[in-house]
Design a protein around this motif. Sequence first.
Motif, mmCIF file in Angstrom:
data_model
loop_
_atom_site.group_PDB
_atom_site.id
_atom_site.type_symbol
_atom_site.label_atom_id
_atom_site.label_comp_id
_atom_site.label_asym_id
_atom_site.label_seq_id
_atom_site.Cartn_x
_atom_site.Cartn_y
_atom_site.Cartn_z
ATOM 1 N N UNK A 136 0.852 -1.179 0.000
ATOM 2 C CA UNK A 136 0.000 0.000 0.000
ATOM 3 C C UNK A 136 0.889 1.229 0.000
ATOM 4 N N UNK A 137 0.468 2.275 -0.719
ATOM 5 C CA UNK A 137 1.332 3.436 -0.779
ATOM 6 C C UNK A 137 0.654 4.693 -1.279
ATOM 7 N N UNK A 138 1.421 5.790 -1.184
ATOM 8 C CA UNK A 138 0.941 7.106 -1.595
ATOM 9 C C UNK A 138 1.306 7.413 -3.042
ATOM 10 N N UNK A 139 2.084 6.508 -3.692
ATOM 11 C CA UNK A 139 2.445 6.671 -5.105
ATOM 12 C C UNK A 139 2.852 5.314 -5.658
ATOM 13 N N UNK A 140 2.543 5.076 -6.934
ATOM 14 C CA UNK A 140 2.868 3.789 -7.552
ATOM 15 C C UNK A 140 4.366 3.517 -7.531
ATOM 16 N N UNK A 141 5.180 4.535 -7.729
ATOM 17 C CA UNK A 141 6.628 4.345 -7.729
ATOM 18 C C UNK A 141 7.114 3.891 -6.351
ATOM 19 N N UNK A 142 6.527 4.462 -5.288
ATOM 20 C CA UNK A 142 6.908 4.058 -3.934
ATOM 21 C C UNK A 142 6.514 2.599 -3.679
ATOM 22 N N UNK A 143 5.353 2.225 -4.177
ATOM 23 C CA UNK A 143 4.889 0.843 -3.981
ATOM 24 C C UNK A 143 5.818 -0.135 -4.691
ATOM 25 N N UNK A 187 8.670 -7.751 5.812
ATOM 26 C CA UNK A 187 7.978 -6.460 5.814
ATOM 27 C C UNK A 187 8.980 -5.365 5.464
ATOM 28 N N UNK A 188 8.546 -4.428 4.634
ATOM 29 C CA UNK A 188 9.382 -3.281 4.250
ATOM 30 C C UNK A 188 8.583 -2.001 4.458
ATOM 31 N N UNK A 189 9.218 -1.013 5.070
ATOM 32 C CA UNK A 189 8.638 0.326 5.200
ATOM 33 C C UNK A 189 9.549 1.300 4.459
ATOM 34 N N UNK A 190 8.993 1.993 3.463
ATOM 35 C CA UNK A 190 9.735 2.905 2.577
ATOM 36 C C UNK A 190 9.097 4.291 2.667
ATOM 37 N N UNK A 191 9.897 5.317 2.855
ATOM 38 C CA UNK A 191 9.338 6.646 3.090
ATOM 39 C C UNK A 191 9.233 7.521 1.841
ATOM 40 N N UNK A 192 9.538 6.935 0.685
ATOM 41 C CA UNK A 192 9.485 7.698 -0.560
ATOM 42 C C UNK A 192 10.859 8.097 -1.065
ATOM 43 N N UNK A 193 11.851 8.005 -0.187
ATOM 44 C CA UNK A 193 13.229 8.327 -0.560
ATOM 45 C C UNK A 193 14.200 7.232 -0.155
ATOM 46 N N UNK A 194 13.922 6.596 0.967
ATOM 47 C CA UNK A 194 14.805 5.529 1.444
ATOM 48 C C UNK A 194 13.999 4.501 2.220
ATOM 49 N N UNK A 195 14.570 3.305 2.335
ATOM 50 C CA UNK A 195 13.953 2.261 3.148
ATOM 51 C C UNK A 195 14.201 2.597 4.613
ATOM 52 N N UNK A 196 13.113 2.781 5.365
ATOM 53 C CA UNK A 196 13.257 3.114 6.782
ATOM 54 C C UNK A 196 13.609 1.888 7.613
ATOM 55 N N UNK A 197 12.815 0.819 7.444
ATOM 56 C CA UNK A 197 13.029 -0.387 8.234
ATOM 57 C C UNK A 197 12.595 -1.607 7.425
#
Length: 570
Positions: A468-475, A489-499
């Motif tokens: 799920x995401x705020x933009x297709x590229x982020x997804x 599980x991956x959490x990505x903030x739009x610029x880098x992988x957070x965790x």
Amino acid sequence: MNYQQKNMTRSEYEDFLKVSAGEMPADLVLRNGVYLDVFTNQFKKGDIAISKGSFAGIGKYEGKVTIDMTGKTIVPGFIDGHIHIESTTVVPEIFVKEAILHGTTAILTDPHEIANVMGTDGIKYMLEATENLPMDMFFMIPSCVPSCEYDESGAQIFAQDMKPFLSNKRVYGIAELMDVNGVVNRRFDVIDKTYLAIMEDKLIDGHAPLVTGRQLMAYVAAGVLSDHECSNIDEAMEKLGAGLWIMIREGTAAQNLEALIDLCKEPYASRCMFCTDDRHINDIMDYGHIDNIIRKAINLGVDPVIAYKMASCTAGVYFGLRDRGAISPGFLADFVVLNDVNSVDIDRVYKAGVEMTSDYLKTHCKSNISSELIEKSHNTFNLPVITKELLVNNKALPVLGLVEGQLITTDEGKSEAIDVSKDILKAVVVERHNGTGHIGMGFIKGYGLKRGAIATSVAHDAHNIIAIGAAEEDISTAINELKKIGGGIVVYDGQKVLKTYPLPVAGLMSEVSAADAKTKLDEIHEAAYQLGVNKNIDPFMTLSFTALPVIPELRITTHGVLNVNDWKLV
């Protein structure tokens, strides 16, 4: 006669009876404590004699070892009536090391998470992984792999595949029968399974959220005996009236106890038990396992006697565990010593008369899994690179509305695009087992994410990838990172992988310690909340269930959004 007695020689059996008669000292005597008599619904006083792992007698006894229980209360070990160990995110031995210290001495587990990834090899993996661990790990064999015809799992399991497992002494029946439509419409492959269970004299557990009326009648008539999906009291009462046993669930995402609290009294409680279903290891460590449900029930006004019975002997009666769930001669000496009954303050836990300690578990809680199954479980991805172009929709798609504390969703209409300002986010489910390239898309409302994306290979029950995401590229970025780490599980903030939280075993479980898993889960939860995720939901468990196509109202599959009520793709 219990399992311990079946393993006694004739001489040992006679000695056990001599202990009961007071002619020989017991191995262990608990003195000056109070114990729960589940048969008379009373707390009583009396010495408790334990010999050869079983309760030998209650009254006045002498023992080789005597422990003063002054100020303590002794209750039967807790039984979880329905759990998927895979959903804890850790392998079985790690789960046991934590859960048993919370008083859980037996579970009925359904390995359908790993079975949806690996087929019968997944069931074999879990049977091997749980053999000889210091907790009774009984099994219900997965009945819905995949969960229905709209799901796209890594394998299919038919009645003929299930039959060999039913002769295993640890297998008590077939697990949650999710495909209600398949039962009601008498689809041959589903009826093959229910008929098999009936012919083999095995239990059939249910899974029937919001199923009522004639559908419920047909479902119960097929041989289903229980349900753990009730989300309101009217639903539960109708199912009780139809003859079903009710499992009251308190998991990580689905928490039904408060809505069903009126069941925790007679005449209903004797047909109800507790279960966790899907509960992360960090929640077990922070809040507890079955002990957490007992504590919450008592805090909501439930009679402690009733709460402890629902956590032990009710499940024992339902599953036919004739030697578990009571403190009584001939029963297995599985018990919990409490400092305080109302707060469920656990002093110590015993399994078959042996105290469970961290030191004991370090040396006696080890799985032995074949190298072949270990290798298979670590190689479950068959996924191409996902580009953002693959995730763009060319028409308006349905919007799933999340319901806090529940697994059900609502129909929130349609949207043509992501709109973060209105909390409308793109969600996709990507097939990862067989390289089909199938990608289903929809939108979700109520998740709260403000930027970036979250992806996980824990996507009930087929366990494809849901993101799920705020933009297709982020997804797409989050999905490709998930493939790189081999699942999790991956959490990505739009610029880098957070965790990231790698789950290398079938993309579902980690082999790290419970403490390390908790750290990973806590960190990745915090990372998700930093991106704006609604703090009233679990970011990952809630997301993963939006892919399960047997729970109303809308679900996202690899083929698109399914309207469960109408039973068609929309």
